[in-house]
Motif scaffolding. Structure first.
Motif, short mmCIF file in Angstrom:
data_model
loop_
_atom_site.label_atom_id
_atom_site.label_comp_id
_atom_site.label_asym_id
_atom_site.label_seq_id
_atom_site.Cartn_x
_atom_site.Cartn_y
_atom_site.Cartn_z
N LEU A 29 0.82 -1.21 0.00
CA LEU A 29 0.00 0.00 0.00
C LEU A 29 0.86 1.26 0.00
O LEU A 29 0.57 2.23 -0.71
N ALA A 30 1.94 1.24 0.79
CA ALA A 30 2.81 2.41 0.86
C ALA A 30 3.50 2.69 -0.47
O ALA A 30 3.73 3.85 -0.84
N ALA A 31 3.81 1.63 -1.22
CA ALA A 31 4.49 1.78 -2.50
C ALA A 31 3.53 2.04 -3.65
O ALA A 31 3.97 2.27 -4.78
N GLY A 32 2.22 1.96 -3.39
CA GLY A 32 1.26 2.10 -4.48
C GLY A 32 1.11 0.84 -5.29
O GLY A 32 0.75 0.90 -6.48
N GLY A 33 1.36 -0.31 -4.66
CA GLY A 33 1.30 -1.58 -5.37
C GLY A 33 0.01 -2.35 -5.16
O GLY A 33 -0.12 -3.48 -5.64
N ALA A 34 -0.96 -1.77 -4.46
CA ALA A 34 -2.25 -2.43 -4.24
C ALA A 34 -3.27 -1.37 -3.86
O ALA A 34 -2.91 -0.26 -3.42
N LEU A 35 -4.54 -1.70 -4.04
CA LEU A 35 -5.64 -0.80 -3.68
C LEU A 35 -6.49 -1.45 -2.61
O LEU A 35 -6.81 -2.64 -2.69
N ARG A 36 -6.85 -0.68 -1.61
CA ARG A 36 -7.72 -1.17 -0.53
C ARG A 36 -9.18 -0.94 -0.93
O ARG A 36 -9.56 0.15 -1.35
N VAL A 37 -9.99 -1.99 -0.78
CA VAL A 37 -11.42 -1.91 -1.09
C VAL A 37 -12.20 -1.90 0.22
O VAL A 37 -12.17 -2.88 0.96
N PRO A 38 -12.90 -0.82 0.53
CA PRO A 38 -13.69 -0.81 1.77
C PRO A 38 -14.97 -1.62 1.61
O PRO A 38 -15.46 -1.83 0.49
N LEU A 39 -15.49 -2.10 2.71
CA LEU A 39 -16.80 -2.73 2.67
C LEU A 39 -17.84 -1.62 2.58
O LEU A 39 -17.70 -0.56 3.18
N GLY A 40 -18.89 -1.85 1.85
CA GLY A 40 -19.89 -0.80 1.71
C GLY A 40 -21.19 -1.36 1.19
O GLY A 40 -21.38 -2.56 1.03
N THR A 41 -22.13 -0.49 0.94
CA THR A 41 -23.42 -0.87 0.39
C THR A 41 -23.61 -0.14 -0.92
O THR A 41 -23.15 1.00 -1.08
N PRO A 42 -24.28 -0.70 -1.90
CA PRO A 42 -24.84 -2.06 -1.88
C PRO A 42 -23.74 -3.11 -1.90
O PRO A 42 -22.59 -2.78 -2.19
N PRO A 43 -24.09 -4.39 -1.61
CA PRO A 43 -23.07 -5.44 -1.61
C PRO A 43 -22.31 -5.49 -2.94
O PRO A 43 -22.92 -5.51 -4.01
N GLY A 44 -21.00 -5.48 -2.85
CA GLY A 44 -20.18 -5.53 -4.05
C GLY A 44 -19.98 -4.20 -4.73
O GLY A 44 -19.23 -4.10 -5.70
N GLY A 45 -20.63 -3.13 -4.24
CA GLY A 45 -20.54 -1.84 -4.91
C GLY A 45 -19.14 -1.26 -4.90
O GLY A 45 -18.62 -0.81 -5.94
N ALA A 46 -18.50 -1.25 -3.73
CA ALA A 46 -17.14 -0.71 -3.63
C ALA A 46 -16.16 -1.58 -4.42
O ALA A 46 -15.23 -1.07 -5.05
N LEU A 47 -16.38 -2.88 -4.41
CA LEU A 47 -15.52 -3.79 -5.17
C LEU A 47 -15.68 -3.52 -6.67
O LEU A 47 -14.70 -3.47 -7.42
N ALA A 48 -16.91 -3.32 -7.12
CA ALA A 48 -17.15 -3.03 -8.53
C ALA A 48 -16.45 -1.74 -8.94
O ALA A 48 -15.85 -1.66 -10.02
N ASP A 49 -16.52 -0.72 -8.08
CA ASP A 49 -15.86 0.55 -8.39
C ASP A 49 -14.35 0.37 -8.53
O ASP A 49 -13.72 0.93 -9.43
N ALA A 50 -13.77 -0.44 -7.63
CA ALA A 50 -12.32 -0.66 -7.68
C ALA A 50 -11.92 -1.43 -8.92
O ALA A 50 -10.91 -1.12 -9.58
N VAL A 51 -12.69 -2.45 -9.27
CA VAL A 51 -12.39 -3.24 -10.48
C VAL A 51 -12.49 -2.35 -11.71
O VAL A 51 -11.62 -2.36 -12.59
N ALA A 52 -13.55 -1.55 -11.77
CA ALA A 52 -13.74 -0.66 -12.92
C ALA A 52 -12.59 0.34 -13.03
O ALA A 52 -12.12 0.64 -14.15
N GLY A 53 -12.12 0.83 -11.89
CA GLY A 53 -11.03 1.79 -11.91
C GLY A 53 -9.76 1.25 -12.53
O GLY A 53 -9.01 1.98 -13.19
N VAL A 54 -9.51 -0.04 -12.33
CA VAL A 54 -8.31 -0.67 -12.91
C VAL A 54 -8.54 -1.05 -14.37
O VAL A 54 -7.70 -0.80 -15.24
#
Length: 455
Positions: free
Chosen positions: A367-392
């Motif tokens: 994380l400090a080197a910018g080699g991974a992204l943290r996905v928070p838990l949120g609503t709706p289910p899978g919403g934050a994960l979808a945003d992170a996947v789309a961003g990449v």
């Protein structure tokens, strides 16, 4: 021996008949091999001549991290033989797949005996190892007591002691001190683990780094990779790797949210435990009828397949090589996360949930080197994960920056297996011993938390 140690030994003797029945029940569900259950009671010894080093790796992850050390030891001592024990069938299968033929001829595998005094005594008397090492987090009090009695030089390698296990062990300080005080060498995987181990009795514990950070890239079958790439074609691929219950549903929810933007998206689910594959596929099928295929059922990720359940063992390297982004499993649920450096070595951008305590230091560096992204838990289910996947998936420059930074972190400990191998070879007595030794590990009841009489 402390009163706690005596109590553990007595308790193990009392429950031994139930343990034998438990092993037979595990045969019925595929977690033991029927023809080898005698090994769980210390049987099956076939000691080779010459010096013998015993290495115990509880399951798949420990086995993979220990193999480079085993290979380095074999390269440095051409006459040394090895006994490798595992606690799981999957660990044994992984060992068989990964051992090079030349090294395999020098390795005997057995399943670890359960921690009953008579059973561990039979095991040690039959094999008579000259030195031994446990990987990560196994502390079996009866085995350690028997090992101390035989005077076997031993090490704890990549020692792991989670905060939860630390709190449990502190309730039995004498037992913890006896176990950890038995090691001649304790190498912790992180500074946090070193401090906890030292507090419990491993006063001379050292931290050289995490062997899982030094493992080679996951292997792949070239023909299988060519077939998979042909089936996938040019589709974007989102991989949920080494998932645990609850995470597959989040990945499928993310897939549904992503389809309007990426209509040909393929989501690959690789459950950490392949035997869950049928249930994972059924769960996905309920959400996406007719769009799910399962690898062990002969399915392929061709046209019309939106979710592919890869429920096989030892093929994760295949899927990291075709994915454009990967969620590291065990991190969206409170498990502690799987190894993110496997993805880093194969150039796959990394997404992590909030639960990454199993690889805390590696994750902090990523994380400090910018080699991974943290996905928070949120609503709706899978919403934050979808945003992170789309961003990449939508930003190639961002994906390349992630993989470049992660690669630098993954390469930082390349020389560690050789250094550990030298230290373990130093435990061996000179000459061609016939075996007199003992052994030890780190966490009563296995993996990392006390089990059995200490709960």
């Amino acid at each position: 021996m402390s009163l706690a140690g005596l109590g553990w030994a007595l308790g193990a003797r009392l429950v031994a008949p139930l343990l034998a029945l438990h092993v037979r029940r595990r045969v019925r569900i595929g977690k033991e091999i029927a023809g080898r259950i005698g090994e769980r009671q210390g049987g099956g010894a076939a000691r080779p001549p010459g010096r013998l080093f015993w290495l115990h790796a509880a399951s798949v992850g420990e086995t993979i991290s220990a193999l480079p050390v085993l290979e380095a030891m074999a390269a440095r001592d051409a006459g040394l033989r090895f006994l490798v024990t595992t606690g799981t069938v999957t660990g044994a299968e992984m060992l068989g797949r990964r051992l090079a033929p030349g090294l395999a001829a020098r390795v005997d595998h057995r399943f670890m005996p359960l921690d009953v005094p008579g059973w561990v005594a039979r095991f040690l008397a039959g094999w008579r190892p000259d030195a031994a090492a446990f990987v990560e987090s196994e502390l079996w009090p009866n085995l350690l007591a028997a090992a101390r009695g035989r005077g076997l030089p031993m090490a704890l390698v990549n020692g792991r002691m989670s905060s939860r296990s630390f709190a449990r062990w502190r309730r039995a300080p004498a037992l913890a001190g006896e176990a950890l005080g038995s090691f001649r060498l304790v190498l912790a995987r992180s500074e946090g683990d070193r401090r906890r181990l030292a507090t419990l009795g491993a006063a001379g514990a050292l931290c050289w780094g995490d062997l899982k950070a030094a493992a080679p890239p996951l292997p792949v079958d070239a023909a299988a990779l060519a077939r998979l790439r042909a089936a996938v074609g040019g589709r974007p691929v989102f991989l949920a790797a080494s998932t645990h219950p609850g995470e597959e549903a989040l990945a499928v929810a993310a897939h549904r949210a992503l389809v309007p933007r990426f209509p040909d998206l393929l989501t690959v689910l690789v459950p950490r435990h392949p035997e869950r594959g049928e249930g994972v596929a059924a769960e996905a099928e309920a959400v996406l009828p007719g769009a799910v295929a399962r690898r062990t059922a002969g399915g392929a990720p061709g046209p019309g397949v939106s979710v592919y359940v890869a429920d096989t063992l030892g093929e994760l390297g295949l899927f990291y090589r075709v994915a454009q982004v990967a969620l590291i499993g065990g991190s969206l649920v409170p498990h502690g996360g799987q190894n993110p450096l496997e993805a880093a070595r194969l150039g796959c951008p990394i997404l992590l949930g909030p639960h990454t305590g199993n690889f805390e230091e590696a994750v902090d560096r990523l994380l400090a080197a910018g080699g991974a992204l943290r996905v928070p838990l949120g609503t709706p289910p899978g919403g934050a994960l979808a945003d992170a996947v789309a961003g990449v998936l939508s930003d190639e420059a961002r994906a390349q920056a992630l993989t470049k930074a992660a690669s630098g972190i993954a390469d930082a400990h390349a020389g560690l297996p050789g250094r550990v191998a030298e230290a373990l070879l130093d435990l061996l007595p000179p000459g061609q011993g016939s075996g007199s030794g003992v052994l030890v590990g780190t966490g009563p009841g296995g993996r990392d938390a006390p089990q059995g009489p200490i709960a």
